[in-house]
Design an enzyme around this catalytic site. Sequence first.
Site, PDB file in Angstrom:
ATOM      1  N   HIS A 304       0.854  -1.193   0.000  1.00 37.13           N
ATOM      2  CA  HIS A 304       0.000   0.000   0.000  1.00 37.13           C
ATOM      3  C   HIS A 304       0.885   1.235   0.000  1.00 37.13           C
ATOM      4  CE1 HIS A 304      -2.450   3.078   2.332  1.00 37.13           C
ATOM      5  NE2 HIS A 304      -3.222   2.808   1.307  1.00 37.13           N
ATOM      6  N   ASN A 305       0.471   2.285  -0.738  1.00 35.16           N
ATOM      7  CA  ASN A 305       1.279   3.521  -0.799  1.00 35.16           C
ATOM      8  C   ASN A 305       2.751   3.190  -1.050  1.00 35.16           C
ATOM      9  OD1 ASN A 305      -0.973   5.052  -0.278  1.00 35.16           O
ATOM     10  ND2 ASN A 305      -0.452   5.538   1.833  1.00 35.16           N
ATOM     11  N   GLU A 334       1.296   0.006  -5.555  1.00 32.82           N
ATOM     12  CA  GLU A 334       0.289   1.059  -5.733  1.00 32.82           C
ATOM     13  C   GLU A 334       0.915   2.340  -6.251  1.00 32.82           C
ATOM     14  OE1 GLU A 334      -3.406   3.116  -3.296  1.00 32.82           O
ATOM     15  OE2 GLU A 334      -1.672   2.425  -2.158  1.00 32.82           O
ATOM     16  N   ASP A 336      -0.394   6.351  -6.705  1.00 32.40           N
ATOM     17  CA  ASP A 336      -1.398   7.414  -6.577  1.00 32.40           C
ATOM     18  C   ASP A 336      -1.050   8.502  -7.582  1.00 32.40           C
ATOM     19  OD1 ASP A 336      -2.396   5.983  -4.515  1.00 32.40           O
ATOM     20  OD2 ASP A 336      -2.177   7.531  -2.981  1.00 32.40           O
ATOM     21  N   HIS A 349       1.161  11.226  -2.201  1.00 27.40           N
ATOM     22  CA  HIS A 349      -0.036  11.059  -1.393  1.00 27.40           C
ATOM     23  C   HIS A 349      -0.792  12.384  -1.409  1.00 27.40           C
ATOM     24  CE1 HIS A 349      -2.344   9.823   2.308  1.00 27.40           C
ATOM     25  NE2 HIS A 349      -2.361   8.732   1.576  1.00 27.40           N
ATOM     26  N   GLU A 383      -4.398   4.339  -8.389  1.00 29.78           N
ATOM     27  CA  GLU A 383      -5.360   5.249  -7.761  1.00 29.78           C
ATOM     28  C   GLU A 383      -5.297   6.515  -8.600  1.00 29.78           C
ATOM     29  OE1 GLU A 383      -7.574   7.275  -4.567  1.00 29.78           O
ATOM     30  OE2 GLU A 383      -7.283   5.173  -5.015  1.00 29.78           O
TER      31      GLU A 383
END
Length: 747
Positions: A304-305, A334, A336, A349, A383
């Site tokens: 994640h992230n 991931e 973003d 983020h 994302e």
Amino acid sequence: MDPKASRRHDDPHINVMMAGSTLRKIKSRSWKKPRHFRLLEDGLTIWYKSRWAGKGHSTFKAKDIEAVREGHQSEVLLSIAEEFPADLCFTLVFHGRQGNLDLVADSPEEAQAWIQGVRKLIHKAQTMDEKERLDQWVWEWFKKADKNKDGKMNFKEVTKLLKMMNVEMNEEHILHLFKMADKSESGSLEMKQFVQFYKMLTQRDEVWKVFQDYSGDGEKLMLEELESFLRIEQSEGEKGPQHAKELIDRYEPSDTAINQAAMTLDGFQMYLCSPEGSIFKPNYLELHQDMTQPLSHYFISSSHNTYLLEDQLRGPSSLEAYIKALKRGCRCVELDCWDGSDGEPIVYHGHTLTTKILFKDIITTLKEYAFKVSDFPVILSVENHCSVEQQTVMAQHLRQILGDMLLTCVLNGQIPEQLPSPQDLKGRILLKAKKIGDVEGCMDETLTEFSDEEEMTNGDSDSPTKENPSADKKPEKLSRELSDLVVYCKSVHFHGFEHARTHAKCYEISSFSESKAKRLIKEAGTDFVQQNKCQLSRIYPSGFRTDSSNYNPQEMWNVGCQIVALNFQTAGLEMDLNDGLFKQNGCCGYILKPKFMIDPNIHFSPEKPEVQQGYKPWRLSIQVISGQQLPKVNQKEGSIVDPLVRVEVYGVPKDQAKDETTHINNNGFNPVWNETLNFVIHTPELALVRFVVEDYDKASRNDFIGQFTLPFKCIQTGYRHIHLLSKDGTAIPPSSLFVNINISEFT
């Protein structure tokens, strides 16, 4: 001097390192400072200092270096590429979470000497056997204790050394051993004599007792005696007499004993400390599972992230974070994605102070590192917060940079009835994102919800940052170019298990926050298991975890969720469990789920394992015998740990359990517990067992010393060593636990 170091002088690269070089240490485009580096005489330690630092200097061990990268293979060195040519640059990459060291040499020849020399030292560290590792460890302690550097140690230095080594021992006993080792009666020990002293000091009575139980003459184990031990204690009778002979040939240091087909106590101890004497079944470490089943039948190591190195409010974003995750076997990363000011999409983020990196640089990094550890597919979980224009730029970068690695159409031109297998997708990168229409060719251009973690739009608002739908204006349309790259991982909103049963397609994937997943597990755990048999589910941490902490992944694995995403940058129990589960099967990032989680005709409830057909619980009995050379927690010379061992079981709710030994006062060197801890395992296929060693403190929280986590199904019974890992998950030799494990049917 280390006896092995002299042999290294024949190597020209090692000679350059020992002579020393002035290398530029680079931290940023503006921070570039010369430092004098050299390999010390022990052949193990690299020393460096500034010309202006007076007596101040730094050191690090060659064994702490994981790899050497040549040229501009770090963000920092890329940023100064115009100033320093690639053939002068190299990067030292360290194990664990220690930052890289970016260096620039004065000449290509000097750079190559250091690159090749360090690689030789890494290779040496990786190929050392247990005896060589122990010799090296003893040599390092000898150097630390020899304060006046005369190559000898007097009794006072030896007593100080024992405090440094984490042991409190009766001074009369130390003096007795010291005099026995001081054959020349000079009042000091040279290196060889110190090795003898160390051997006497580390005489392991608990191993000697086991040896005596099977040795007829008390001196050696004859072949048939070793066979008896392997059959009765180690449950390895099926391997036959040849196995005992192979162990003698492999671990016995005495040629005389080998010729007699016998094993001495030294050989026996070396076998017990070896990978074959480890708690982890060696054949389960290899790639051994069926890799031809649909992707939905596997647990997939997921991050994640992934771009973050630290917390998710202010931490730096870095390409290095992707490299570290992929090196740990991660198969789902991931990104973003947000609009960049110059038309180039960026990753960070959103709405926080985390730094930004270019999308195209991440894709270039993925191309380089995606398949270094595992050949099986990598999923890019996107994302997406970009405009249609920059989404199109993303699609162009994906196609141009990844080329044939990127999966852009269904395999064999067939409309899928089930997901392809990891074997089918070897060497391929899959995009997980929104898609216009479906794989069958439905071209509905309209798209309302857009965020990947889209259940947030359904009132599950447990995030103050990126998952908050009001935090940024959603794009209204997808770029056709980006949409076309989504094949087997189309992100869709979850409308309930009933809807999924009648409408869902195998290539659709839903994402759930940890809180929503927990609610669904509680309300309809069996339905969740059934859905995860044919479709992928992704779980991600709550956005309120601004410190990038993790949730316990076991709860999600209990219902068959495949992509249980964790913050890889955050050490602790949760990453220990992740590392433990994925350590098996060649660390390839894919673990085949148990049969009851993939057979559509079986209805499994993690809450009620006893109603399962073929239900058979097991008793796990662990005798915690002793510990060896546990690391110090407090580095003060007089501080010695008071260790205890806790065993924790993670699995279905009925299997969650923990128990611990008493603590041993003032002994991290060779503590002996001889305590037995018992557990009942109801669903062995899902259980993980974690061994934790802590420094007991009655006034405050215990300090962490080391841990090791593994699947219950991978445990070898009998007398075994557990080689402890640091909080970062890296090895801390020679620290270990010695245990005797028994597994039997529970009646």
